[in-house]
Write a protein that holds these residues in place. Structure first.
Motif, PDB file in Angstrom:
ATOM      1  N   THR A 181     -30.560  38.452 -11.248  1.00 58.43           N
ATOM      2  CA  THR A 181     -30.683  37.490 -12.343  1.00 58.43           C
ATOM      3  C   THR A 181     -31.958  37.648 -13.168  1.00 58.43           C
ATOM      4  O   THR A 181     -31.896  37.622 -14.407  1.00 58.43           O
ATOM      5  CB  THR A 181     -30.560  36.053 -11.811  1.00 58.43           C
ATOM      6  N   PRO A 182     -33.154  37.799 -12.572  1.00 51.88           N
ATOM      7  CA  PRO A 182     -34.369  37.889 -13.396  1.00 51.88           C
ATOM      8  C   PRO A 182     -34.324  38.949 -14.495  1.00 51.88           C
ATOM      9  O   PRO A 182     -34.636  38.633 -15.654  1.00 51.88           O
ATOM     10  CB  PRO A 182     -35.467  38.159 -12.363  1.00 51.88           C
ATOM     11  N   PRO A 183     -33.946  40.218 -14.212  1.00 61.78           N
ATOM     12  CA  PRO A 183     -33.923  41.192 -15.313  1.00 61.78           C
ATOM     13  C   PRO A 183     -32.879  40.854 -16.381  1.00 61.78           C
ATOM     14  O   PRO A 183     -33.100  41.118 -17.569  1.00 61.78           O
ATOM     15  CB  PRO A 183     -33.592  42.521 -14.616  1.00 61.78           C
ATOM     16  N   ILE A 184     -31.758  40.253 -15.973  1.00 58.90           N
ATOM     17  CA  ILE A 184     -30.749  39.862 -16.963  1.00 58.90           C
ATOM     18  C   ILE A 184     -31.295  38.763 -17.867  1.00 58.90           C
ATOM     19  O   ILE A 184     -31.088  38.774 -19.085  1.00 58.90           O
ATOM     20  CB  ILE A 184     -29.455  39.402 -16.257  1.00 58.90           C
ATOM     21  N   LEU A 185     -32.008  37.796 -17.288  1.00 61.71           N
ATOM     22  CA  LEU A 185     -32.595  36.719 -18.075  1.00 61.71           C
ATOM     23  C   LEU A 185     -33.641  37.246 -19.046  1.00 61.71           C
ATOM     24  O   LEU A 185     -33.713  36.812 -20.203  1.00 61.71           O
ATOM     25  CB  LEU A 185     -33.217  35.670 -17.153  1.00 61.71           C
ATOM     26  N   ILE A 186     -34.447  38.182 -18.590  1.00 58.91           N
ATOM     27  CA  ILE A 186     -35.474  38.758 -19.464  1.00 58.91           C
ATOM     28  C   ILE A 186     -34.820  39.478 -20.640  1.00 58.91           C
ATOM     29  O   ILE A 186     -35.234  39.316 -21.803  1.00 58.91           O
ATOM     30  CB  ILE A 186     -36.382  39.717 -18.670  1.00 58.91           C
ATOM     31  N   LEU A 187     -33.798  40.275 -20.349  1.00 52.39           N
ATOM     32  CA  LEU A 187     -33.096  41.005 -21.412  1.00 52.39           C
ATOM     33  C   LEU A 187     -32.454  40.042 -22.401  1.00 52.39           C
ATOM     34  O   LEU A 187     -32.606  40.196 -23.627  1.00 52.39           O
ATOM     35  CB  LEU A 187     -32.027  41.908 -20.789  1.00 52.39           C
TER      36      LEU A 187
END
Length: 266
Positions: A234-240
């Motif tokens: 989830t964190p990298p998807i949220l950042i993107l």
């Protein structure tokens, strides 16, 4: 307590062909999403043939991507031992992220080849995605999959399918609310990705009886589990997603960094 054990995943038969509720709900979500894309696209002056071709390309590519990612993540041995099983999507087993990736990439390539604004098109598929998430989670009930974790509460097990279905309805309502505020191109798509990922990771995945990838911490009484593969990614998807949300807002007013989406009533 389990009130769903007697539900039949098969809606009816057409001769030897068993028509499942999962397939019916999936087809209905495709029809609704394609209708909205077609209607909005025509209203914005896009070519009818382009819109119809786009819908077909995105649907087929989305299903292929969803199935391949699901199999790779859960049953990679099927590619060697049971290839026919890979084709049985009517039994369930589709990856949400795989479907998004497959549909987006194919739609992006087709739109770019026709010199059509990809952001505008991406925004128009959100009602279909949200409505589809709502319907497919209902279909999961008939297939008795996507189960919630057992708890010590009176209901016995979390209704993970209904929780996921509610997320779809919330995001569908949010889309039309934000749309009434005339958001910049691309904002609807990336904000949908952002908020869906938060709601799924924090709420749905916490109560869903999925394998735990990291730490493997479970609160038995509450039926909460951490951390699933979806939660970990989830964190990298949220950042993107947040970056593209910010970028769409900035470009929406000629590249001014101070731009903020106005969601106040008019």
């Amino acid at each position: 307590m389990n009130l769903l054990v007697d539900l039949n995943p098969i809606a009816f038969h057409l001769g030897p062909l068993a028509v499942r509720w999962y397939g019916i709900f999936m087809a209905l979500s495709f029809l609704v999403g394609s209708w909205y894309l077609y209607r909005e696209g025509l209203r914005r002056g896009l070519d009818e043939d382009f819109l119809l071709n786009l819908a077909i390309i995105v649907i087929i590519s989305g299903v292929i991507g969803a199935r391949l990612v699901f199999v790779l993540a859960n049953y990679p041995g099927w590619f060697l031992t049971d290839r026919l099983q890979i084709l049985k999507i009517y039994e369930g087993g589709l990856s949400w992220h795989g479907g998004l990736l497959g549909g987006f990439l194919a739609g992006w390539l087709y739109a770019r080849s026709k010199r059509v604004d990809v952001n505008q098109l991406a925004d128009m598929v959100i009602p279909g995605l949200a409505f589809g998430y709502f319907l497919v989670r209902i279909a999961n009930i008939f297939n008795q999959e996507v189960l919630g974790r057992p708890t010590d509460f009176w209901f016995g097990r979390w209704p993970a399918q209904l929780i996921g279905s509610a997320i779809g309805l919330i995001l569908l309502a949010r889309y039309f609310y934000v749309q009434s505020k005339n958001p910049p191109s691309g904002y609807q798509f990336w904000s949908f990705i952002f908020y869906h990922q938060i709601l799924r990771a924090v709420i749905e995945e916490s109560v869903r009886d999925n394998p735990l990838s990291v730490l493997g911490y479970v609160v038995p009484r509450w039926g909460l589990g951490f951390f699933t593969l979806t939660q970990v990614t989830t964190p990298p998807i949220l950042i993107l997603a947040y970056y593209f949300m910010w970028r769409s807002r900035r470009l929406g007013r000629g590249g001014q960094d101070s731009y903020r989406l106005d969601l106040t009533p008019r």
